[in-house]
Scaffold this active site. Structure first.
Site, PDB file in Angstrom:
ATOM      1  N   ASP A  40      23.073  17.459  -1.164  1.00  0.00           N
ATOM      2  CA  ASP A  40      22.973  16.281  -2.046  1.00  0.00           C
ATOM      3  C   ASP A  40      21.720  15.452  -1.758  1.00  0.00           C
ATOM      4  O   ASP A  40      21.519  14.388  -2.344  1.00  0.00           O
ATOM      5  CB  ASP A  40      24.224  15.410  -1.915  1.00  0.00           C
ATOM      6  CG  ASP A  40      24.495  15.025  -0.468  1.00  0.00           C
ATOM      7  OD1 ASP A  40      23.613  15.249   0.394  1.00  0.00           O
ATOM      8  OD2 ASP A  40      25.579  14.484  -0.199  1.00  0.00           O
ATOM      9  N   GLU A  42      20.935  13.828   0.950  1.00  0.00           N
ATOM     10  CA  GLU A  42      21.073  12.720   1.910  1.00  0.00           C
ATOM     11  C   GLU A  42      20.330  13.067   3.206  1.00  0.00           C
ATOM     12  O   GLU A  42      20.216  14.239   3.578  1.00  0.00           O
ATOM     13  CB  GLU A  42      22.560  12.446   2.185  1.00  0.00           C
ATOM     14  CG  GLU A  42      23.223  11.790   0.978  1.00  0.00           C
ATOM     15  CD  GLU A  42      24.706  11.527   1.171  1.00  0.00           C
ATOM     16  OE1 GLU A  42      25.268  11.881   2.217  1.00  0.00           O
ATOM     17  OE2 GLU A  42      25.302  10.961   0.229  1.00  0.00           O
ATOM     18  N   HIS A 130       0.552  -8.684   4.172  1.00  0.00           N
ATOM     19  CA  HIS A 130      -0.008  -9.485   3.085  1.00  0.00           C
ATOM     20  C   HIS A 130       0.126 -10.964   3.454  1.00  0.00           C
ATOM     21  O   HIS A 130      -0.788 -11.754   3.233  1.00  0.00           O
ATOM     22  CB  HIS A 130       0.757  -9.151   1.809  1.00  0.00           C
ATOM     23  CG  HIS A 130       0.361  -9.960   0.638  1.00  0.00           C
ATOM     24  ND1 HIS A 130      -0.908  -9.898   0.111  1.00  0.00           N
ATOM     25  CD2 HIS A 130       1.042 -10.862  -0.105  1.00  0.00           C
ATOM     26  CE1 HIS A 130      -0.981 -10.728  -0.914  1.00  0.00           C
ATOM     27  NE2 HIS A 130       0.181 -11.322  -1.055  1.00  0.00           N
ATOM     28  N   LYS A 190     -10.976 -12.912  -6.962  1.00  0.00           N
ATOM     29  CA  LYS A 190     -10.158 -12.064  -7.842  1.00  0.00           C
ATOM     30  C   LYS A 190      -9.046 -12.867  -8.501  1.00  0.00           C
ATOM     31  O   LYS A 190      -8.454 -13.736  -7.873  1.00  0.00           O
ATOM     32  CB  LYS A 190      -9.545 -10.950  -6.978  1.00  0.00           C
ATOM     33  CG  LYS A 190      -8.615 -10.023  -7.709  1.00  0.00           C
ATOM     34  CD  LYS A 190      -8.148  -8.877  -6.810  1.00  0.00           C
ATOM     35  CE  LYS A 190      -6.832  -9.176  -6.137  1.00  0.00           C
ATOM     36  NZ  LYS A 190      -6.321  -8.061  -5.326  1.00  0.00           N
ATOM     37  N   ARG A 192      -5.447 -11.897 -10.421  1.00  0.00           N
ATOM     38  CA  ARG A 192      -4.572 -10.785 -10.790  1.00  0.00           C
ATOM     39  C   ARG A 192      -3.905 -11.113 -12.120  1.00  0.00           C
ATOM     40  O   ARG A 192      -3.247 -12.135 -12.259  1.00  0.00           O
ATOM     41  CB  ARG A 192      -3.531 -10.544  -9.694  1.00  0.00           C
ATOM     42  CG  ARG A 192      -2.641  -9.358  -9.990  1.00  0.00           C
ATOM     43  CD  ARG A 192      -1.835  -8.914  -8.790  1.00  0.00           C
ATOM     44  NE  ARG A 192      -2.586  -8.155  -7.807  1.00  0.00           N
ATOM     45  CZ  ARG A 192      -3.005  -6.907  -7.969  1.00  0.00           C
ATOM     46  NH1 ARG A 192      -2.781  -6.269  -9.107  1.00  0.00           N
ATOM     47  NH2 ARG A 192      -3.668  -6.294  -7.018  1.00  0.00           N
ATOM     48  N   ASP A 216     -10.154  -3.886   2.637  1.00  0.00           N
ATOM     49  CA  ASP A 216      -8.944  -4.589   2.205  1.00  0.00           C
ATOM     50  C   ASP A 216      -7.799  -4.199   3.124  1.00  0.00           C
ATOM     51  O   ASP A 216      -7.901  -3.220   3.865  1.00  0.00           O
ATOM     52  CB  ASP A 216      -8.622  -4.211   0.743  1.00  0.00           C
ATOM     53  CG  ASP A 216      -7.910  -5.337   0.009  1.00  0.00           C
ATOM     54  OD1 ASP A 216      -7.400  -6.265   0.672  1.00  0.00           O
ATOM     55  OD2 ASP A 216      -7.850  -5.296  -1.235  1.00  0.00           O
TER      56      ASP A 216
HETATM   57  C1  R5P Z   1      -3.840  -8.223  -2.469  1.00  0.00           C
HETATM   58  O1  R5P Z   1      -3.888  -9.382  -2.239  1.00  0.00           O
HETATM   59  C2  R5P Z   1      -4.150  -7.161  -1.466  1.00  0.00           C
HETATM   60  O2  R5P Z   1      -5.002  -7.598  -0.466  1.00  0.00           O
HETATM   61  C3  R5P Z   1      -4.787  -5.971  -2.152  1.00  0.00           C
HETATM   62  O3  R5P Z   1      -6.053  -6.328  -2.654  1.00  0.00           O
HETATM   63  C4  R5P Z   1      -3.957  -5.484  -3.274  1.00  0.00           C
HETATM   64  O4  R5P Z   1      -2.625  -5.385  -2.903  1.00  0.00           O
HETATM   65  C5  R5P Z   1      -4.466  -4.159  -3.740  1.00  0.00           C
HETATM   66  O5  R5P Z   1      -3.673  -3.748  -4.801  1.00  0.00           O
HETATM   67  P1  R5P Z   1      -4.235  -2.781  -5.912  1.00  0.00           P
HETATM   68  O6  R5P Z   1      -4.780  -1.576  -5.209  1.00  0.00           O
HETATM   69  O7  R5P Z   1      -3.008  -2.460  -6.744  1.00  0.00           O
HETATM   70  O8  R5P Z   1      -5.258  -3.525  -6.688  1.00  0.00           O
END
Ligand code: R5P
Length: 290
Positions: A40, A42, A130, A190, A192, A216
């Protein structure tokens, strides 16, 4: 008290590296009782070594979801063997980005994971959060270890001239790497728009003819790094390397990342981009607490 390292199935190479760095033994784990596993689907785990009275470091990334179940099973298995101390090392803390209830009725996912994973654990180590505030969701000592020295080591060998932080959150990381490597750095602003789309404020960057590293904490959909790479190329960068501690590469990330000359990530989440290890960072952090 001897240190022994146990690793979940996402973190075996990293666990072995940490054991080596600590001069500790690596304890094998079985994930299938019968070849092919349970019909299954698991999970099954069995820790195959003796850890009675030992100082156990259990290593497992909490991504994807099946690995969380596996970790809960591993915690139970390890505890049943009566070690004297259990340290949980979460290389990539999946769900840590849902660190608040952004809308009424949402789960506070990072706290849910912290509450469940800390049972019977003495301390927690994790990396590249984060928001480091999520450490407060644990009732036991919880530390964030920086993976940026590992990124810096990798970049030293890549002959980079310039480091770029693609957003405010990445500034502390890019700055640490740039200072270690003795290179200039800059940042982009940036916004989002949604989980998949970002935009940058226009900005002149001193990158013409240079080899640039975008640094990053995490590459997820690749949207941030891909757009930053396009901007760098448009401004004359000769070579663009994207480097992150965590490489999730969700959705069509690899298509978007084709604009980069190179993509590198650590072994917190194994992938085709895994080009360097954060084992020395974790081994040093554990050693410092013993
Ligand atoms: C956001 O604050 C993080 O530092 C990254 O820049 C972000 O999570 C990257 O996400 P993605 O690759 O989806 O743009």
């Amino acid at each position: 008290m001897r240190v022994k390292v146990v690793a979940g199935s996402t973190s075996v190479p990293l666990g072995r590296g940490i054991a080596k760095g600590l001069g500790a033994s690596f304890v094998e784990t079985a994930y299938e009782k019968h070849p092919g596993g349970f019909p299954d689907g698991e999970r099954y785990v069995r820790v195959l070594g003796d850890v009675v009275g030992d100082d156990v470091v259990l290593v497992q990334t909490t991504h994807p979801d099946t690995k969380i179940v596996e970790l809960l099973l591993l915690l139970d298995a390890v505890r049943s063997l009566e070690p004297s101390r259990v340290s949980l090392l979460i290389p990539y803390f999946g769900y840590a980005r849902q660190d608040k209830r952004f809308e009424q009725g949402e789960a506070l996912s990072a706290r849910v994971l912290a509450n469940h994973l800390q049972m019977g654990v003495d301390e927690v180590f994790t990396m590249g959060l984060h928001n480091p505030e999520v450490l407060k969701f644990f009732d036991i000592p919880a530390r964030e270890v920086s993976g940026m020295p590992a990124v810096g080591r990798y970049l030293m060998d890549r002959d980079i001239d310039f480091v770029l932080a693609p957003d405010d959150g990445a500034v502390r990381h890019a700055k640490e790497v740039a200072e270690t490597a003795g290179k200039p750095w800059d940042r982009l602003q940036k916004t989002r728009l949604d989980s998949y789309t970002v935009k940058f404020e226009p900005k002149r960057l001193d990158v013409r003819g240079k080899r640039v590293a975008i640094v990053d904490d995490v590459i997820s959909t690749g949207g941030t790094v891909a757009l930053a790479a396009k901007e760098l190329k448009a401004q004359g960068a000769r070579h663009v390397l994207a480097a992150a501690v965590h490489g999730l590469f969700t959705a069509n990330a690899w298509d978007k990342l084709a604009v980069c000359d190179e993509v590198a990530a650590s072994d917190t989440i194994p992938s085709r981009a895994t080009k360097f290890s954060v084992a020395p960072e974790f081994a040093a952090a554990i050693r410092a607490t013993r």
